[in-house]
Design an enzyme around this catalytic site. Structure first.
Site, mmCIF file in Angstrom:
data_model
loop_
_atom_site.group_PDB
_atom_site.id
_atom_site.type_symbol
_atom_site.label_atom_id
_atom_site.label_comp_id
_atom_site.label_asym_id
_atom_site.label_seq_id
_atom_site.Cartn_x
_atom_site.Cartn_y
_atom_site.Cartn_z
ATOM 1 N N GLN A 205 0.809 -1.220 0.000
ATOM 2 C CA GLN A 205 0.000 0.000 0.000
ATOM 3 C C GLN A 205 0.840 1.265 0.000
ATOM 4 O OE1 GLN A 205 -1.548 -1.064 4.051
ATOM 5 N NE2 GLN A 205 -1.438 1.155 4.395
ATOM 6 N N CYS B 92 -5.127 0.547 3.747
ATOM 7 C CA CYS B 92 -5.159 -0.870 4.107
ATOM 8 C C CYS B 92 -6.538 -1.483 3.903
ATOM 9 C CB CYS B 92 -4.714 -1.044 5.550
ATOM 10 S SG CYS B 92 -5.711 -0.137 6.759
ATOM 11 N N HIS C 64 -6.247 -1.395 11.660
ATOM 12 C CA HIS C 64 -5.605 -1.835 10.427
ATOM 13 C C HIS C 64 -6.447 -2.918 9.767
ATOM 14 C CE1 HIS C 64 -2.435 -2.467 7.592
ATOM 15 N NE2 HIS C 64 -2.058 -3.649 8.065
ATOM 16 N N ASN D 14 -0.904 -9.351 4.809
ATOM 17 C CA ASN D 14 -0.817 -7.917 5.030
ATOM 18 C C ASN D 14 -0.581 -7.195 3.700
ATOM 19 O OD1 ASN D 14 -0.827 -5.574 6.523
ATOM 20 N ND2 ASN D 14 1.195 -5.854 7.422
#
Length: 365
Positions: free
Chosen positions: A150, A156, A298, A325
């Site tokens: 990102q 996110c 997140h 992630n």
């Protein structure tokens, strides 16, 4: 008795340190003495900083900036040591974020809006759980695209959203496609029905459930290659004729680890909110911290779970979730994070949603 004493100590520390250390880790600072973390961990700090700059291509604009970042780097060495003491089943240390203060890190790389008291989504139906496999990983079944990055944009939430839609589209069509986060960043300004002042806002943050709502209304998402990621807010140029994946509905899953696992196995990767307090220093292993707030900040993607992550602090084998992630492959375990399963560590079980894709394919593929 020892565990009760520790919990009492943690509660007292939380109360007494809330004001003393407003930036980060007030509770950990109280529980772990600075004298335990300073001297030995800072030996050869200049050498470690030199290796850090070389490995991650860090260049600073001035000598003053360089000296400031070195000071922050040394503070993060101490912080990683504190994290290691309270999360011994994981490895904490130097990461590409080691020259950022905790507040800079939160501001730049997180971006999940505060969860709403009511979600604009139906509740997921209860699924049977008696025959769940002991371990499951959607990466082994072809439903997960490569790790994305990102960059310095609080987007996110958009990566969590596309990951869930990519998995759902794979289950519906047999095709694994990489979908556009930038479409969500530029075009999704959907607001929560209960809180109209909280809307998806590109690099300024968002929420996966409202992003699913946008995807429903827009008709779907374009391919990454047709609407590439820039890592900054831009003007919307969505082309409906190039939609690559459409969704039919989405739902939220209650705080029940077996139901989360069942939905994961049946519906594919799940959009999840998590508290990222321990992730700035995370290098690998199963993170099972004694202390972690439940407030999610997140957005990530839950792609699987395992049953044999050893957690010595619990004195037994510990089940864990597998998290994809969006900070690139040079963070964590090649871009992945493992966190304890079964105790809602860092709020990982509290904000989970699933999406269903339409049984369509893109004729332009």
């Amino acid at each position: 008795m020892d565990r009760l004493f520790l919990l009492s100590l943690l509660a007292f520390a939380l109360f007494s340190s809330a004001i003393a250390f407003p930036d980060e880790d007030p509770l950990i600072r109280q529980v772990v003495s600075e004298t335990e973390t300073d001297d030995s961990h800072l030996l050869n700090a200049e050498h470690h900083f030199s290796l850090f700059k070389s490995k991650f291509g860090k260049i600073y604009a001035s000598e003053e900036e360089h000296d400031h970042r070195f000071k922050v780097f040394k503070a993060n060495l101490r912080r990683a040591r504190r994290h290691q003491l309270l999360d011994p089943s994981a490895e904490h240390g130097i990461t590409k974020f080691s020259d950022l203060t905790p507040s800079e890190f939160r501001r730049t790389y997180l971006g999940l809006h505060k969860p709403k008291p009511k979600f604009n989504a139906e509740k997921a139906p209860i699924l049977p759980t008696s025959d769940l496999p002991a371990d499951y990983d959607w990466r082994d079944h072809g439903a997960v695209t490569g790790v994305k990055n990102q960059g310095s944009c609080g987007s996110c939430w958009s990566f969590s959203t596309t990951g869930a839609v990519e998995g759902a589209h794979f289950l519906a069509t047999g095709e694994l496609v990489s979908l556009s986060e930038q479409q969500l960043v530029d075009c999704d300004h959907e607001c929560d029905s209960e809180q109209q002042d909280s809307c998806d806002a590109g690099c300024g943050g968002g929420l996966m459930t409202t992003a699913f709502e946008y995807t429903l209304k827009a008709g779907g998402l374009q391919l990454e290659k047709d609407y590439p990621y820039t890592g900054k807010d831009g003007k919307c140029h969505f082309d409906k004729s190039k939609i690559a994946a459409a969704v039919t509905n989405f739902s939220v899953i209650g705080l029940d680890e077996d139901q989360i696992a069942a939905n994961l196995v049946k519906h594919g990767p799940l959009a999840v909110g998590i508290n990222a307090a321990w992730m700035q220093t995370y290098v690998g292993g199963v993170s099972c911290p004694l202390i972690c707030f439940k407030r999610q900040d997140h957005g990530v993607l839950l792609v699987g779970y395992g049953s044999h992550g050893f957690a010595p602090i619990r004195l037994k084998e510990k089940a864990y979730w597998i998290i994809k992630n969006s900070w690139g492959e040079n963070w964590g375990e090649h871009g992945y994070y493992k966190i304890c399963r079964g105790h809602n560590i860092c709020g990982v079980d509290a904000m989970v949603s699933t999406v269903t894709a339409a049984h369509t394919t893109n004729p332009n593929l």
